[in-house]
Design a protein around this motif. Sequence first.
Motif, PDB file in Angstrom:
ATOM      1  N   GLY A 153       0.837  -1.199   0.000  1.00  0.00           N
ATOM      2  CA  GLY A 153       0.000   0.000   0.000  1.00  0.00           C
ATOM      3  C   GLY A 153       0.874   1.252   0.000  1.00  0.00           C
ATOM      4  O   GLY A 153       2.019   1.221   0.462  1.00  0.00           O
ATOM      5  N   ALA A 158      -3.506  -3.234  -3.128  1.00  0.00           N
ATOM      6  CA  ALA A 158      -2.231  -3.934  -2.902  1.00  0.00           C
ATOM      7  C   ALA A 158      -2.413  -5.420  -2.649  1.00  0.00           C
ATOM      8  O   ALA A 158      -1.446  -6.124  -2.395  1.00  0.00           O
ATOM      9  CB  ALA A 158      -1.510  -3.282  -1.731  1.00  0.00           C
ATOM     10  N   HIS A 187       9.898   6.208  -6.825  1.00  0.00           N
ATOM     11  CA  HIS A 187      10.584   6.736  -5.642  1.00  0.00           C
ATOM     12  C   HIS A 187       9.565   7.484  -4.777  1.00  0.00           C
ATOM     13  O   HIS A 187       9.605   8.701  -4.663  1.00  0.00           O
ATOM     14  CB  HIS A 187      11.742   7.653  -6.064  1.00  0.00           C
ATOM     15  CG  HIS A 187      12.830   6.930  -6.787  1.00  0.00           C
ATOM     16  ND1 HIS A 187      14.092   6.741  -6.261  1.00  0.00           N
ATOM     17  CD2 HIS A 187      12.846   6.312  -8.007  1.00  0.00           C
ATOM     18  CE1 HIS A 187      14.833   6.062  -7.122  1.00  0.00           C
ATOM     19  NE2 HIS A 187      14.098   5.791  -8.190  1.00  0.00           N
ATOM     20  N   ALA A 188       8.640   6.715  -4.233  1.00  0.00           N
ATOM     21  CA  ALA A 188       7.519   7.324  -3.509  1.00  0.00           C
ATOM     22  C   ALA A 188       7.973   8.029  -2.237  1.00  0.00           C
ATOM     23  O   ALA A 188       7.368   9.006  -1.815  1.00  0.00           O
ATOM     24  CB  ALA A 188       6.481   6.251  -3.183  1.00  0.00           C
ATOM     25  N   ILE A 217      10.470   6.312 -11.741  1.00  0.00           N
ATOM     26  CA  ILE A 217       9.776   7.588 -11.527  1.00  0.00           C
ATOM     27  C   ILE A 217      10.397   8.257 -10.301  1.00  0.00           C
ATOM     28  O   ILE A 217      10.414   7.684  -9.210  1.00  0.00           O
ATOM     29  CB  ILE A 217       8.260   7.363 -11.324  1.00  0.00           C
ATOM     30  CG1 ILE A 217       7.687   6.689 -12.581  1.00  0.00           C
ATOM     31  CG2 ILE A 217       7.545   8.674 -11.027  1.00  0.00           C
ATOM     32  CD1 ILE A 217       6.279   6.198 -12.446  1.00  0.00           C
ATOM     33  N   ALA A 274       2.047  15.289  -3.669  1.00  0.00           N
ATOM     34  CA  ALA A 274       0.893  15.069  -2.799  1.00  0.00           C
ATOM     35  C   ALA A 274      -0.055  16.273  -2.866  1.00  0.00           C
ATOM     36  O   ALA A 274      -1.280  16.110  -2.801  1.00  0.00           O
ATOM     37  CB  ALA A 274       1.348  14.811  -1.375  1.00  0.00           C
TER      38      ALA A 274
END
Length: 408
Positions: free
Chosen positions: A153, A266, A319-320, A343, A350
Amino acid sequence: MAGNARILIVDQDLETKADLEKGLNRADIVVVGTAGYGAEALTLASELRPSAVVVGVEEPLPRALQTVESLADMLPNSPILVYSSLSDSDSARKAVVAGACDYLTKPLTVEDIATAVKRALVQQERRRALQNGGDTSELKGAGMIITVFGAKGGIGKTTVSTNLATALCSINAGSAVLVDVDTVFGDTAMMLDVPMEMSLIEAVNRAHDLNRDNISDYLTRHQSGVHVLPAPFEPMDWRSVDTAAVDKVLTLLAQTHDFVLVDCPATLTDLVAVALEKATVVLLLTSLDITSVKDTTTALKLLKAGISDDEKIRIVVNHATGADSVTEGDVSKVLRREVFWSIPHDSEIAASAQLGTPAVIDRPYSRVSRAIRDLAATLAGVEIQHSTNGHTNGDRAQAGLLTKLFGR
Ligand SMILES: Nc1ncnc2c1ncn2[C@@H]1O[C@H](COP(=O)(O)OP(=O)(O)OP(=O)(O)O)[C@@H](O)[C@H]1O
Ligand SMILES: [Mg+2]
């Protein structure tokens, strides 16, 4: 499907035949017989009526090809797949002319052959259903289904699918629809700030009379041009959703749109399984932390075992978070797959989501937006030129790149 597959192996080499038989049996494909070229192959084919035949073709070609041709004549409804160490296009062409539906060149693993057999059988079954007066919704849509999945998630699945859909429209690659199959926590409608009038569940409940003309009644149009089929507004038990109906919805959307983006939760639910199986491409997202890579490894194993064509799975590193604990090289090594796309991190992304505007519109010049637009262009086979200020120009897809990437 593959569980019912009954395969005949034809090869002159005893050792290859034995190895292949063992390997295919392990892959849940029943080998009903093995034979050499010529009369032996034809006699067994006539007795056993296999659902597919795999033939090892080597020099001298004429005898091997004669066997392929005779088998194709005898078993017009059973795909004939050829594997060979001859990688020149002339040999491949001759095999296809003789009646082969696929030509695999060595070096090969048994999994490569198993995957090809399963794919050929799925195609064959679909064609047979259509010949028998099957519903035309069984026709494969011309559109490309891009399923965005990830084992964890919060790693950016919804961010990527919403932005990718928007990017496909913004570069004029074609029409795009975004489907949310997260029936509990689906949030694409919120991320795109579209009114929640109709959802996947309304479409699924009317599946019996859905068709290419009325499927659009269930879609909401976002200002970017993307159509959206959101998740149900009330969380619901995904086990109660009719998967055949979801299959039909996706098929109809692929017949009416150039791109169908499917945003997944997820977890591997029944609905996700449908979206994975129907996908032209699966973007398997991972972030660069150890738990995500570990979960992605497990997910990849499950997907390889569960879908008929695992070649369509592409690893995307998002690359969150700003803090990466492993490298893309590590990911590639652990998963034994190339990283298809990367990415970058953008702490401002956000904020775009909070405003209900995808970053590719809100922050078109950011690195994330560029990476996602480039991904869209690559998937669509569109060339975009980046000018120095980050603007892009899109042209309608030219066939070719997709074929090179995915062999479709
Ligand atoms: N490349 C990125 N850079 C910075 N932040 C990102 C990036 N990608 C995603 N995020 C942020 O990560 C958070 C989670 O994103 P998102 O909701 O898309 O994840 P998800 O995988 O869909 O989660 P879920 O499994 O709950 O559906 C969001 O706040 C999003 O803005
Ligand atoms: Mg999500």
